[in-house]
Structure formats: structure tokens, C-alpha cells
Design an enzyme around this catalytic site. Structure first.
Site, PDB file in Angstrom:
ATOM      1  N   ASP A 275      -8.116  22.694  -5.995  1.00 32.55           N
ATOM      2  CA  ASP A 275      -8.757  23.425  -4.900  1.00 32.55           C
ATOM      3  C   ASP A 275      -8.004  23.102  -3.592  1.00 32.55           C
ATOM      4  OD1 ASP A 275     -10.391  24.351  -2.900  1.00 32.55           O
ATOM      5  OD2 ASP A 275     -12.249  23.560  -3.759  1.00 32.55           O
TER       6      ASP A 275
ATOM      7  N   GLU B  65      10.553   1.279   3.806  1.00 32.04           N
ATOM      8  CA  GLU B  65      10.183   0.942   2.420  1.00 32.04           C
ATOM      9  C   GLU B  65      11.085   1.703   1.468  1.00 32.04           C
ATOM     10  OE1 GLU B  65       5.936   1.080   1.451  1.00 32.04           O
ATOM     11  OE2 GLU B  65       5.576   1.616   3.543  1.00 32.04           O
TER      12      GLU B  65
ATOM     13  N   CYS C  84       4.141  -0.540   5.122  1.00 28.48           N
ATOM     14  CA  CYS C  84       4.083   0.303   6.324  1.00 28.48           C
ATOM     15  C   CYS C  84       3.899  -0.490   7.612  1.00 28.48           C
ATOM     16  CB  CYS C  84       2.956   1.319   6.200  1.00 28.48           C
ATOM     17  SG  CYS C  84       3.008   2.238   4.667  1.00 28.48           S
TER      18      CYS C  84
ATOM     19  N   THR D 266       0.292  12.926  -0.811  1.00 31.09           N
ATOM     20  CA  THR D 266       0.382  12.275   0.513  1.00 31.09           C
ATOM     21  C   THR D 266       1.832  11.930   0.869  1.00 31.09           C
ATOM     22  OG1 THR D 266       0.079  10.073  -0.459  1.00 31.09           O
ATOM     23  CG2 THR D 266      -1.911  11.216   0.226  1.00 31.09           C
TER      24      THR D 266
ATOM     25  N   SER E 279      -6.181   0.738  -3.257  1.00 33.69           N
ATOM     26  CA  SER E 279      -5.379   0.625  -2.026  1.00 33.69           C
ATOM     27  C   SER E 279      -6.231   0.971  -0.799  1.00 33.69           C
ATOM     28  CB  SER E 279      -4.131   1.517  -2.102  1.00 33.69           C
ATOM     29  OG  SER E 279      -4.465   2.878  -1.958  1.00 33.69           O
TER      30      SER E 279
ATOM     31  N   HIS F 150      -2.772   3.306  11.204  1.00 35.88           N
ATOM     32  CA  HIS F 150      -1.829   3.709  10.157  1.00 35.88           C
ATOM     33  C   HIS F 150      -2.470   4.873   9.401  1.00 35.88           C
ATOM     34  CE1 HIS F 150       0.784   3.969   6.809  1.00 35.88           C
ATOM     35  NE2 HIS F 150      -0.134   3.548   5.949  1.00 35.88           N
TER      36      HIS F 150
ATOM     37  N   LYS G 153     -12.298   7.144   7.128  1.00 34.74           N
ATOM     38  CA  LYS G 153     -13.071   5.998   6.612  1.00 34.74           C
ATOM     39  C   LYS G 153     -12.935   4.794   7.543  1.00 34.74           C
ATOM     40  CE  LYS G 153     -11.778   7.347   1.889  1.00 34.74           C
ATOM     41  NZ  LYS G 153     -12.846   8.109   1.313  1.00 34.74           N
TER      42      LYS G 153
ATOM     43  N   ASN H  60       2.655  11.424   5.111  1.00 32.95           N
ATOM     44  CA  ASN H  60       2.815   9.979   5.337  1.00 32.95           C
ATOM     45  C   ASN H  60       4.278   9.645   5.609  1.00 32.95           C
ATOM     46  OD1 ASN H  60       2.497   7.236   5.442  1.00 32.95           O
ATOM     47  ND2 ASN H  60       1.756   6.981   3.342  1.00 32.95           N
TER      48      ASN H  60
ATOM     49  N   SER I  43       0.653  -2.107   2.729  1.00 34.58           N
ATOM     50  CA  SER I  43       0.120  -2.518   1.423  1.00 34.58           C
ATOM     51  C   SER I  43       0.725  -3.840   1.022  1.00 34.58           C
ATOM     52  CB  SER I  43       0.475  -1.474   0.364  1.00 34.58           C
ATOM     53  OG  SER I  43      -0.147  -0.266   0.672  1.00 34.58           O
TER      54      SER I  43
END
Ligand code: CAA
Length: 446
Positions: free
Chosen positions: A31, A83, A120, A163, A211, A244, A253, A328, A364
Site C-alpha cells: 500500500d 558507514e 550514523c 528507507t 533497532s 537523526h 516516535k 536516510n 546503531s
């Protein structure tokens, strides 16, 4: 003591784009609203065939040096945070310096060059290194060039494919900065975690759901650590909170948690008490599980309140304006969140000088870092000179088949993929192939 901070920034996006709701979602039978409403990324940037972390970093740095009228001798250190490095010995900063020396008169012969790694958060760590170097008086009047550059690609079919992104942010760190001054105070939340890693492999191993939990836990610890040495934060004290941003849904969140924390024991909690009750306190519960359930219920209610929505629209949503269109950028993500916020303030004609940002960086593995920044009087002049909107609008829109070929062409294990670039380079550094020691080679194209 003179302030130290970010004097100037420049951005370079990969020149290709993938429309996530329009192209990726139908190909994966998903979707489109998962991308528009859930993840929050509309388009991801990808590097064209002649682009990589070196070209994007060098092109952003070249724009920055041209604009600030700098020569290589004005720069005392170059740190690249990434990274996506392709060499375990020779740092990306040497390749970038080699590119810049093709274009500028002079050399970076006496500059200290390095490469920073902690997922990151490494971009922010490089700023920190530069800050400390200047504060220690070891810079001999020179500035530091910090470059955060990544090709954030996941294996095809991995949930992380939603992402992805590719781009670079170049930042000049100096005394008496034009953009933002960085606080001496900082807070950390750091633990050995196995949530996202690349153990000598190109594409990450990711436990996606975990994560996100690790991000939130380390961020909370960093906020508490920051407050222990700085001051108790109140939502109204902060013009923007750039986090970030692996994807805007993650920031949604983090912002809610941050607001709950900052509004506890304030007049905001008092004012909301009639509508949604007071925040649950752990000592009022016999079982931890009951406390956690109560917190979840409180947060569900909090995010519907007018107060929270107004704060989110003012302090958080503007930080997501670039991320939604590029995805990202790993080490660069928190730095494009800062730029997006300042750009939005400039467009609204807002006078931001003297106002505070709270910057939440995260890597991470895992570590979060929190510090404050004070916007400097010349900030709007700096921001006005960015051309990120034109770069975003100028990207080539990939079909799904083309996306797969581009992904393969940047996959070191697949060898060379026989396709032509989608765009024409001009006035920029490009990747031209490998030399006799397997080094990557670059040229400046007029
Ligand atoms: N309409 C509206 N919303 C929808 C929807 C629809 N039709 N379909 C799904 N959604 C929502 C989901 O409810 C979910 O939102 P919530 O979490 O708020 O409930 C969101 O869209 C994502 O949906 P899924 O969880 O089903 O998506 P997924 O299975 O594809 O996985 C992911 C998402 C775990 C983030 C995955 O993309 C991933 O592994 N990404 C890489 C790891 C990552 O970015 N982690 C973030 C923290 S780590 C970090 O920050 C470091 C870093 O840069 C990597």
C-alpha cells in the site's frame, strides 16, 4: 571564550531518485500509504553510475569552499564520517582531499585527515572532534572540514529497502560561526547492541523492530545525561529538535517520548491533566508491566492533544522537510534535519538568532548524543545560499527496472553492470574507474 560551531554547510544529493509510493510500493505489492503515512519517505536519492561517497562528499565540500572563498591552506583537518567506506586502510578523506586538490590551487599537505566510524552518529562525533581541536587551541587559526557521506543501500528484499538514500553534507567547523554555536554540554546513551551492523559486508544485517527500540532507549539515556550537566529542558525553550532521521516515522516516535519527558512536572502536564490525566509515575505501580501499560495509554492520549500536535508541527515537522524527499543518509541524516528546520524558518521569515536547537544524534550499535545549539545572527544568509531544492527537483526519476540495475551497479559483489549513466555530469567530481592498486580514481569534469 569565542563560540565554536558550524560556520557553513553544503549538501550534495545523489542524482537519481526512486518514488517509493509510486514506483517501489506497486512493485512490492504494498500500500503506497505505508510510505506516505507510515515510513514518511516519498522519494529516496540514489547515486548515478559515476557517483559514490567520495564524489558526493567532494562535490559538497567544493561548493562550500567556493562559496566561503577558502583555499586548502585554510583547512587544518578533514574528517569524513561514513558507514559506506570501501577501504579498510586508506581513509575516504584522502580521496576527497585528492579530488579537491585537482580543482583548488594549493594542498591539504598539513591538514590532519581521518575517518570516523560509529554508524550514523559518526558525523556528530567528527564535529565533536573538530570542536575539541579548536577549543584546545591546536588549530592554528584554521577551520575543520567535516563531511558526512553515505550510500545507504540495503539488500534487495530487506525491509530496510524502504528507507534507503544517498548523499553528503559538508560542514565547516570554526570559531565565531555564522550558522550555529555548539554547547559545551553534551549527553550520551551508549550500550553494546546488535541491532544493525555490517561485519565486513556491504549491506547491513538489521533487526529492524529492535533497532527502533534501541534508538529510543539510547536517546532517552542521552537526554537524561544531558540534563544532568546542562539544564532541565522545557518544550517551549526549543525552536527545533532535529533528530537523526532514518525515516520520519522514527522521529514521530522519538518526539513523543521527548515531549512527555520535557513536559513532566511542568504547567503543560498540569494543563493536560483534566483531559488525559497526569503522567504515570513508576512508584505508583506494584508491577513494572502495569506501569508500562499505563505509559503506553498516556502516550496514545498525549499524541492526540492540541498542545502536543501544535508543538510537533512547530518544532519537529519542519526538520523532516528534506528527509521526506531523500531518505536516510545515515551519517548525514541529523545534519539535513537541522538544515531543513533552518530552511523552513528562513522561508517563513522567522527571526531565529539566539534561539536554541536540541540536536539528537544516533548511531546503531548503539549510541545517542544530545547537545544544544544556539542559532547565530548570520544564519539566514548562510541558509539562503543552499540549492538543495533545485538539486532534489533535478534528479532523474527511476523506473523499478532501472532502480534494480542501479542497485546492482553499486553492489561490489556483482562486478561491473553494463549500463550508461542516467544523467550528464558537469562542474563536478566523478568516479572514473580503478587504478593499478585497486584504488578508486576520480576526475573533475567541467
Ligand atoms: N497506512 C499507514 N501506515 C502504514 C501502512 C498503511 N497502509 N502500512 C504500514 N504502515 C505503518 C506501520 O504501522 C508502521 O508504523 P508504526 O511503526 O508507527 O506502527 C510503519 O508504517 C512501517 O511499517 P512496517 O513496520 O510494517 O514496515 P517494515 O516491515 O517495512 O519495516 C523498518 C520498517 C523496520 C523501519 C524497516 O524499514 C527497517 O528495517 N529499516 C532499517 C532500520 C532502521 O531504519 N531502523 C531505525 C532505527 S536504527 C537507526 O536509526 C540507524 C539507521 O539509520 C539505520
Amino acid at each position: 571564550m569565542n563560540p565554536v560551531g558550524i560556520d557553513a554547510v553544503e549538501i550534495w544529493t545523489g542524482k537519481l531518485e526512486l518514488d517509493l509510493p509510486g514506483t517501489l510500493a506497486p512493485a512490492k505489492d504494498e500500500d503506497p500509504d505505508k510510505y506516505r503515512k507510515g515510513i514518511g519517505i516519498e522519494r529516496s536519492s540514489f547515486p548515478d553510475l559515476y557517483e559514490d561517497i567520495v564524489t558526493m562528499g567532494a562535490n559538497a565540500a567544493k561548493r562550500l569552499m567556493d562559496r566561503k572563498d577558502l583555499t586548502p591552506e585554510d583547512i587544518g583537518r578533514i574528517d569524513v564520517a561514513t558507514e559506506s567506506a570501501f577501504d579498510n586502510s586508506k581513509p575516504v578523506s584522502t580521496y576527497v582531499a585528492g579530488c579537491l586538490e585537482q580543482y583548488f590551487d594549493g594542498e591539504f599537505r598539513h591538514a590532519n585527515k581521518g575517518e570516523r566510524k560509529f554508524a550514523c552518529v559518526a558525523g556528530t562525533q567528527s564535529i565533536d572532534d573538530a570542536y575539541n581541536w579548536i577549543r584546545a587551541g591546536r588549530n592554528r587559526g584554521r577551520a575543520a572540514l567535516v563531511i558526512a557521506t553515505d550510500t545507504a543501500l540495503y539488500a534487495r528484499g530487506d525491509p530496510g529497502e524502504s528507507t534507503q538514500g544517498a548523499g553528503a553534507v559538508a560542514m565547516l567547523i570554526d570559531e565565531d560561526p555564522d550558522l550555529v554555536a555548539i554547547s559545551n554540554e553534551q549527553g550520551y546513551g551508549s550500550m553494546d547492541e546488535t541491532d544493525f551492523l555490517k561485519p565486513n559486508q556491504q549491506f547491513p544485517s538489521v533487526d529492524g523492530q529492535r533497532s527502533m527500540q534501541v534508538y529510543l532507549s539510547r536517546m532517552r539515556e542521552a537526554v537524561e545525561d544531558f540534563e544532568s550537566v546542562a539544564w532541565d529542558m522545557h518544550p517551549d525553550d526549543l525552536a527545533y529538535v532535529p533528530f537523526h532521521t532514518p525515516f520520519p516515522g522514527m522521529v514521530r516516535k522519538a518526539a513523543l517520548l521527548g515531549y512527555r519527558h520535557m513536559s513532566r512536572d511542568t504547567e503543560i502536564e498540569d494543563a493536560l491533566a483534566d483531559e488525559i490525566g497526569r503522567q504515570p509515575r513508576e512508584d505508583a505501580f506494584d508491577a513494572r508491566e502495569d506501569y508500562e501499560d499505563a505509559i503506553r495509554d498516556y502516550m496514545d492520549d498525549l499524541k492526540q492533544t492540541d498542545q502536543y500536535r501544535a508543538w510537533y508541527d512547530d518544532a519537529i515537522e519542519p526538520t523532516l522537510g528534506i528527509s521526506r524527499h531523500v531518505g536516510n543518509w545515515y551519517t548525514g541524516s541529523v545534519h539535513i534535519a537541522r538544515i531543513a528546520a533552518l530552511q523552513s524558518a528562513a522561508e517563513a521569515g522567522r527571526d531565529l538568532a539566539g534561539e536554541k536547537l536540541l540536536v539528537g544524534s544516533y548511531g546503531s550499535g548503539a549510541q545517542a548524543e544530545i547537545h544544544a545549539e544556539t542559532v547565530q545572527p548570520n544564519w539566514d544568509h548562510e541558509i539562503d545560499q543552499l540549492n538543495i531544492d533545485a538539486q532534489i527537483d533535478g534528479r532523474y526519476d527511476l523506473s523499478h527496472d532501472e532502480y534494480e540495475l542501479v542497485h546492482d551497479s553499486h553492489n561490489y559483489e556483482k562486478g561491473s553492470v553494463d549500463i550508461d549513466p542516467f544523467t550528464e555530469p558537469s562542474d563536478e567530481f566523478v568516479f572514473t574507474g580503478w587504478g593499478r592498486m585497486n584504488e578508486r580514481q576520480y576526475e573533475y569534469i567541467e
